[in-house]
Design a protein around this motif. Sequence first.
Motif, PDB file in Angstrom:
ATOM      1  N   ARG A 105       0.851  -1.191   0.000  1.00 60.93           N
ATOM      2  CA  ARG A 105       0.000   0.000   0.000  1.00 60.93           C
ATOM      3  C   ARG A 105       0.882   1.235   0.000  1.00 60.93           C
ATOM      4  N   LEU A 232      10.738  -7.526   8.756  1.00 59.70           N
ATOM      5  CA  LEU A 232       9.624  -8.423   8.422  1.00 59.70           C
ATOM      6  C   LEU A 232       8.904  -8.864   9.694  1.00 59.70           C
ATOM      7  N   GLY A 235       6.539  -6.566  11.113  1.00 59.86           N
ATOM      8  CA  GLY A 235       5.326  -6.348  10.323  1.00 59.86           C
ATOM      9  C   GLY A 235       5.424  -5.192   9.349  1.00 59.86           C
ATOM     10  N   ILE A 238       5.432  -5.778   4.319  1.00 59.78           N
ATOM     11  CA  ILE A 238       5.192  -7.164   3.892  1.00 59.78           C
ATOM     12  C   ILE A 238       4.225  -7.121   2.709  1.00 59.78           C
ATOM     13  N   GLY A 239       4.687  -7.600   1.579  1.00 60.96           N
ATOM     14  CA  GLY A 239       3.876  -7.564   0.370  1.00 60.96           C
ATOM     15  C   GLY A 239       3.569  -8.964  -0.122  1.00 60.96           C
ATOM     16  N   HIS A 240       3.438  -9.093  -1.453  1.00 61.84           N
ATOM     17  CA  HIS A 240       3.174 -10.410  -2.046  1.00 61.84           C
ATOM     18  C   HIS A 240       4.288 -11.393  -1.698  1.00 61.84           C
ATOM     19  N   GLY A 242       5.602 -11.837   1.060  1.00 63.29           N
ATOM     20  CA  GLY A 242       5.373 -12.402   2.385  1.00 63.29           C
ATOM     21  C   GLY A 242       6.659 -12.464   3.202  1.00 63.29           C
ATOM     22  N   LEU A 243       6.847 -13.619   3.856  1.00 65.52           N
ATOM     23  CA  LEU A 243       8.061 -13.811   4.661  1.00 65.52           C
ATOM     24  C   LEU A 243       8.990 -14.804   3.967  1.00 65.52           C
ATOM     25  N   GLN A 244       8.913 -14.821   2.638  1.00 64.74           N
ATOM     26  CA  GLN A 244       9.662 -15.836   1.896  1.00 64.74           C
ATOM     27  C   GLN A 244      11.142 -15.463   1.720  1.00 64.74           C
TER      28      GLN A 244
END
Lengths: 289, 175
Positions: A105, A232, A235, A238-240, A242-244
């Motif tokens: 966002r 991360l 919080g 964090i986008g698409h 994620g926490l990858q």
Amino acid sequence: MAQLNEMLDQIEHLPALPSSVIRVTEMLISGEPDLNEIEQIIRMDEALSMTILRYANSALYGRPGRIFDLRESLVRLGGKALMKIVLEQQASSLFLKAGSAYGLRRGAMWRGALGGALAADQIARTNNFADIDLCFLCGLLRDIGKIIMDLHFANDYLEVVEKHMQPDRSFVECERAAFGMDHAQIGGELALRWGLPERICNAIRFHHEPPEHEPDHDQLIDIVHAADIICLWAGLAIGHDGLQYKLATHVRDGLKLDRRTAEMDIAMTWCRLREIEESMEDALVQEQG
Amino acid sequence: MSSSPITYRGPEVANRITVGVADMQLSNDVDSALVTYALGSCIGVTIYDPIAKVGGMLHFMLPESKVNAEKAQSNPAMFADTGVPALFKQAYELGAKKSRLIVCAAGGAEVLADDGHFKVGKRNRTMLRKLFWKNNILLSADDTGGSISRTLMMTLSDGEISIRTKGKETKLWPN
């Protein structure tokens, strides 16, 4: 590398690093803030002057008694704090609207950048690392490659990268499988084009995959890498993706990062970010009042 | 329990109340929805009383307040052990009854290859379950774990909960 350069060449309007950031970066590298020059940079920019006044009167830096004079504000804040404020505010123009390809966002990428700067600063202090301010700067700029992904792929980005996503594959590996390059490599290359020193370019380039067995290993890279993960967990941004992402074991061990210190860093990073945001909000309310 | 695979459009309401990180919001305005964006290892907890039409959402970051007791006092929503009791207390103040509450949770994801050193998401999940177990509270639905980002939404007119991940929405409750 050729592919990377080709991609950067294709983008008509590459984001430019404000000249004030370049000059302050040089001061950071030399370790000596030049208050007169910082004043000149600030006086040339009305918005930045207002920001400095706000900071000087904020709960974060303020002392009793309001001040309305820029020079007095500069003295109150001091050279080190001023360098960070200039970097923070000037870099915000790069990040504020970015991140849509990653599903972020408006403003989220900027919070992530500032959070990374604060986390890197925190980890550097804990580890008695000499170049704390450089960690702050690299934490701030680490994800500049995402801006290029935004510009180059726009809304197609997610569709393409998703085809290459696997549960155990880190997100930078997915990006490389999808595009032949990842956002960290692109960021490093962009920093090089901006003429930033090699140490900074490398910290950006390797912030997700810090090299383990380099003979002239630079702990700056490790600190920025760990700061990204702390962010991360706090919080932030964090986008698409994620926490990858992975926290490299050698960095975890090298920085003596355990559960307790990590949780303290997470809490501290988030609290300092909120302090900055609240100080600015309070100062704005005071101005309007 | 995982979220339903039904594609869902998400709430269309007059007001969206955003719940930030380390934040909680409650409301009894049936024209509103509570939304928290991009949960990673953090957990979003929702509670809803369908009779009183009172709903609340908490977005906590870490399991235990002892990591920073001072911050926990000024911002209880940061931690599970201070945030969850505060969420329930405020819902009761708005007229909710414990026996009627529908409780759901989402988030608690992990970074990759964490071989047990940190497990922030798992520790958040475990603390939440411990708190609920101690207080005789049952989770009606949850969608936790993995390494994905989740946006959590709840409409206050009916307590319906949806989750959005990578632009796709699924309904979590009623399931």
